[in-house]
Design a protein around this motif. Structure first.
Motif, PDB file in Angstrom:
ATOM      1  N   UNK A  82       1.821  -7.290 -12.315  1.00  0.00           N
ATOM      2  CA  UNK A  82       3.129  -7.285 -11.674  1.00  0.00           C
ATOM      3  C   UNK A  82       3.841  -5.955 -11.873  1.00  0.00           C
ATOM      4  N   UNK A  83       3.436  -5.175 -12.852  1.00  0.00           N
ATOM      5  CA  UNK A  83       4.034  -3.860 -13.061  1.00  0.00           C
ATOM      6  C   UNK A  83       3.010  -2.940 -13.704  1.00  0.00           C
ATOM      7  N   UNK A  89       5.601  -0.317  -5.465  1.00  0.00           N
ATOM      8  CA  UNK A  89       4.392  -0.047  -4.701  1.00  0.00           C
ATOM      9  C   UNK A  89       4.082  -1.293  -3.885  1.00  0.00           C
ATOM     10  N   UNK A  90       3.733  -1.067  -2.611  1.00  0.00           N
ATOM     11  CA  UNK A  90       3.451  -2.182  -1.694  1.00  0.00           C
ATOM     12  C   UNK A  90       1.973  -2.155  -1.315  1.00  0.00           C
ATOM     13  N   UNK A  91       1.347  -3.366  -1.344  1.00  0.00           N
ATOM     14  CA  UNK A  91      -0.020  -3.539  -0.851  1.00  0.00           C
ATOM     15  C   UNK A  91       0.060  -4.421   0.389  1.00  0.00           C
ATOM     16  N   UNK A  92      -0.477  -3.942   1.535  1.00  0.00           N
ATOM     17  CA  UNK A  92      -0.262  -4.612   2.814  1.00  0.00           C
ATOM     18  C   UNK A  92      -1.581  -4.689   3.566  1.00  0.00           C
ATOM     19  N   UNK A  93      -1.837  -5.876   4.203  1.00  0.00           N
ATOM     20  CA  UNK A  93      -3.043  -5.980   5.023  1.00  0.00           C
ATOM     21  C   UNK A  93      -2.713  -5.634   6.471  1.00  0.00           C
ATOM     22  N   UNK A  94      -3.700  -5.774   7.358  1.00  0.00           N
ATOM     23  CA  UNK A  94      -3.544  -5.297   8.731  1.00  0.00           C
ATOM     24  C   UNK A  94      -2.526  -6.112   9.524  1.00  0.00           C
ATOM     25  N   UNK A  95      -2.213  -7.358   9.084  1.00  0.00           N
ATOM     26  CA  UNK A  95      -1.256  -8.178   9.811  1.00  0.00           C
ATOM     27  C   UNK A  95       0.130  -8.150   9.166  1.00  0.00           C
ATOM     28  N   UNK A 116       4.291  -6.889  -3.750  1.00  0.00           N
ATOM     29  CA  UNK A 116       4.891  -5.745  -4.416  1.00  0.00           C
ATOM     30  C   UNK A 116       4.572  -5.759  -5.894  1.00  0.00           C
ATOM     31  N   UNK A 117       4.558  -4.551  -6.462  1.00  0.00           N
ATOM     32  CA  UNK A 117       4.487  -4.385  -7.911  1.00  0.00           C
ATOM     33  C   UNK A 117       5.446  -3.263  -8.275  1.00  0.00           C
ATOM     34  N   UNK A 118       5.860  -3.224  -9.519  1.00  0.00           N
ATOM     35  CA  UNK A 118       6.823  -2.233  -9.963  1.00  0.00           C
ATOM     36  C   UNK A 118       6.115  -1.203 -10.835  1.00  0.00           C
TER      37      UNK A 118
END
Length: 745
Positions: A475-476, A548-554, A559-561
């Motif tokens: 988470x961080x 920091x954001x982790x995002x898929x194609x849709x 989020x993590x700090x």
């Protein structure tokens, strides 16, 4: 003369006889109720304690001679009393019991030593309530028919109490107030209460506890009541009041296609409801058999009379009647029961699963994960069939495998049905957990002895969907980098995983937030690094925080700090506040120098002080941590200071160093000029400087002879001096001694 002699002799004899006469003593008779005398009509309670003084014998002697008292008893009885021979006090020495001995005979006597007078007395023992009631002729057992009318007498108990009066009267009551029985309190007659009934089939024996209580009385000064209990066992006698009862209902029988005429199909069993004295039982068929069945009147066995092929119905509903026969042979109570007999074929076909092209034991299907709840798997075309007839063709369907995911409809089949599988738990149908789900369809016959069964495999291939969010492994994230790290330096790598497959499982990273300006992140690897142009300074900003954001194609993301701490580097030397400092030292009070190190963290910003050069060297000490400088303990006056100064002058230079604790370490050196005085001189100086009235010449000029300086300038030194502090640049010492010319006295 002779006559006078005889007269004298006669008179003497008379006097002698009178002198020898002694009358017997006697008792006083003081009457009824008296506690002293001759015990006439004396009575005593039976609860009198042993050792009690109960009476006093009292009498007299006519001559007044001393008397003594005695009491005696017949050898065959107890000696109940004792007597004090001198005072006549009678004491009870044995316990009394009126019920065993209600009167006591004794002989009392009085004696004057010559005469003894004896009297026979009778002492009456009066009653005390010391006996409890006692039941007689126990045990009490009564045999009562179950149809006895309410209110009828059942039994009589009897208890006796040997006390007299109220203590000897007995009353009765039941210990259990909720009993179906009642007892007459005076006679002890036990009766069945009004409205109560006995039932042999429900309870064959009753235990009734009866309490007998006396009327109470006095015992040793207190009111007491005694009681006793007994149990009356009431055995209930069975009578013919209950109809026959069938056992093992309901009754079902089956006739198969190979059953022979005369074969037993089933047996019914009945018994007399009156178990104590059961009657004989006879069986008969009332209706429903159409001549196809018969029953044995004594055993209850039902047999078929025809060939199964001749029977016209599939189900026969028979009614069997059972009749009790009384001891005299006449019919008594009756009862009937239904009997169901089914005509079935032989069970020689198991259930079978069919596909679109015939019998099949494996069915396959592909479907997306997480289908809607309640959706039917329409890609499966399954039929199940049992070719037998009737009960032989009835079977249950169930799905064997991971539970709670699917359910099968119908669950019970007669002959044939279309099989439907329905989604029950959509969340469990997860491609990431299991790409293939395998079940077995199981069909098992219900009511047949053989329990024939069959199975078919159901294989479901799951197809992936974008049903997961990228998830960070933490988470961080916490990172530390030195403040002098160059631009483009790696800081920390973050990792997020999307368990989906294909493009749905690809993750892109980005950062945002107020602390993210000096940093970049690789969109694919998650590596965070500094901007190429970034210049970090722990003294300006020591900590950075952003997301920091982790995002898929849709667009599904998590989020993590990120927390980044700059590690301080020792890049600042200590600096003194002024390039030149002048200090005045009063004897006994230290002076303090201070240098500031602008590094952000310890130990880089911790400063230690030292004196690197002084002449003479044994005058000053310095506190390495605080920078305080003081005279050594051996110097307590100005005279002592003058004595250790070369040429008795008091001016010299002190080289002081400030050094930090970093690695590598930086240091700065400087010069210090000190004016040393004592408190009184300083006070007078202050007053003169401030032009206080009367201080034009407050201090006489010191009487000293100016001495020539050791310096080449030939200046004179004053005994009061100052030391100036200069910064040293580039580690080179530049010092100059400012010497003041001494003023002439």
């Amino acid at each position: 003369m002779r006559r006078g002699r005889w007269a004298t002799l006669a008179l003497g004899l008379l006097r002698l006889c009178l002198a020898q006469a002694n009358f017997a003593p006697h008792f006083f008779d003081n009457g009824v109720g008296s506690t002293n005398g001759n015990m006439a009509l004396f009575s005593l309670p039976e609860d009198t304690p042993v050792g009690s003084h109960v009476y006093t014998l009292n009498g007299t002697d006519p001559e007044g001679d001393p008397i003594s008292y005695h009491i005696s008893f017949d050898p065959s009885v107890r000696s109940v009393f004792s007597v004090d021979p001198t005072f006549g006090n009678i004491t009870l020495v044995e316990e009394l019991d009126r019920e065993r001995e209600d009167e006591i005979e004794a002989i009392i006597s009085i004696s004057d030593g010559l005469n003894l007078v004896a009297e026979k007395v009778v002492i009456l023992v009066t009653d005390a309530n010391d006996e409890a009631p006692r039941f007689i002729q126990e045990p009490y057992v009564a045999l009562v028919p179950e149809d006895i009318p309410a209110g009828s007498s059942i039994f009589k108990v009897h208890a006796v109490d040997r006390d007299t009066g109220s203590g000897g009267s007995v009353t009765y009551f039941l210990q259990n107030l909720h009993s179906p029985f009642a007892v007459d309190r005076h006679s002890g007659v036990l009766r069945l209460q009004a409205g109560a009934t006995l039932d042999y089939e429900r309870s064959r024996t009753h235990y009734v506890t009866v309490v007998a209580k006396d009327g109470g009385g006095r015992l040793r000064g207190a009111d007491v009541v005694f009681s006793a209990t007994t149990t009356v066992t009431v055995n209930v006698e069975d009578v013919q009041d209950t109809a026959p009862v069938f056992v093992g209902t309901p009754y079902y029988g089956y006739v198969y296609e190979d059953t022979l005429p005369g074969s037993e199909v089933l047996k019914v069993v009945a018994m007399d409801g009156d178990r104590g004295k059961p009657n004989r039982i006879l069986y008969s068929l009332v209706n429903g058999s159409d001549g196809a069945f018969e029953i044995n009147e004594t055993s209850g066995a039902i047999s078929i009379t025809q060939s199964p092929a001749q029977l016209q119905r599939e189900v026969y509903e028979l009614h069997v009647q059972v009749t009790e026969m009384s001891p005299v042979g006449s019919p008594a109570a009756q009862a009937t029961v239904p009997v169901t007999i089914r005509i079935v074929d032989l069970n020689n076909h198991p259930p079978t699963f069919y596909g679109e092209s015939g019998p099949q034991n494996r069915f396959e299907l592909s479907m997306n994960e997480h289908p809607p709840q309640g959706e039917i798997l329409r890609g499966l075309k399954i039929t199940v069939n049992d070719s037998d007839q009737g009960a032989n063709a009835k079977f249950n369907l169930q799905l064997v495998g991971p539970r709670g995911i699917f359910r099968v409809v119908p669950q019970t089949v007669l002959n044939e049905a279309q099989v439907t599988i329905i989604v029950e738990n959509s969340a469990a149908i997860d491609f990431e957990k299991s790409k293939v789900l395998t079940f077995k369809l199981l069909a098992v016959e219900v009511n047949t002895p053989e329990k024939f069964s069959s199975t078919a495999d159901v294989v479901i291939q799951l197809l992936d969907t974008n049903d997961n969010v990228p998830k960070f492994d933490s988470l961080y994230y916490v990172a530390r980098i030195p403040e002098n790290a160059p631009g483009g330096s790696s800081v920390v790598a973050v990792t997020a995983v999307d368990p989906d497959t294909g493009p749905w499982g690809e993750v892109k990273y980005s950062i945002y937030g107020t602390g993210a300006d000096l940093f970049l992140i690789h969109p694919s690897t998650g590596l965070i690094y500094t901007q190429p142009w970034a210049s970090l300074d722990a003294e300006a900003t020591a900590r950075y925080n952003f997301y920091v954001k982790a995002e898929d194609m849709e667009g599904k993301y998590s989020l993590a700090e990120v927390f980044i701490t700059l590690l301080d580097v020792n890049d600042h030397p200590p600096q003194f506040g002024k390039s030149v400092q002048k200090k005045t030292m009063v004897l006994g009070t230290p002076v303090k120098i201070e240098a500031i190190d602008e590094d952000a963290e310890e130990p880089n910003n911790l400063v230690d002080y030292s004196i690197t050069h002084a002449e003479p060297a044994n005058v000053f000490d310095i506190n390495a941590h605080t920078g305080e400088i003081w005279l050594k303990n051996s110097i307590r006056s100005l005279d002592a200071l003058h004595n250790i100064t070369p040429g008795r002058d008091c001016i010299w230079s002190l080289e002081v160093q400030a050094k930090d604790r970093g690695s590598p370490s930086f240091s700065t050196t400087a010069l210090l000029k000190i004016d040393i005085t004592d408190a009184e001189v300083r006070r007078l100086r202050y007053m003169k400087k401030s032009n206080f009235p009367g201080t034009t010449n407050p201090v006489s000029k010191p009487k000293f002879k100016p001495k020539k300086s050791h310096s080449s300038q030939g200046l004179f030194l004053h005994p009061h001096y100052e030391i100036a502090l200069f910064n040293l640049s580039n580690m080179n010492l530049h010092s100059r001694v400012f010497q003041g010319a001494a003023q002439a006295s």
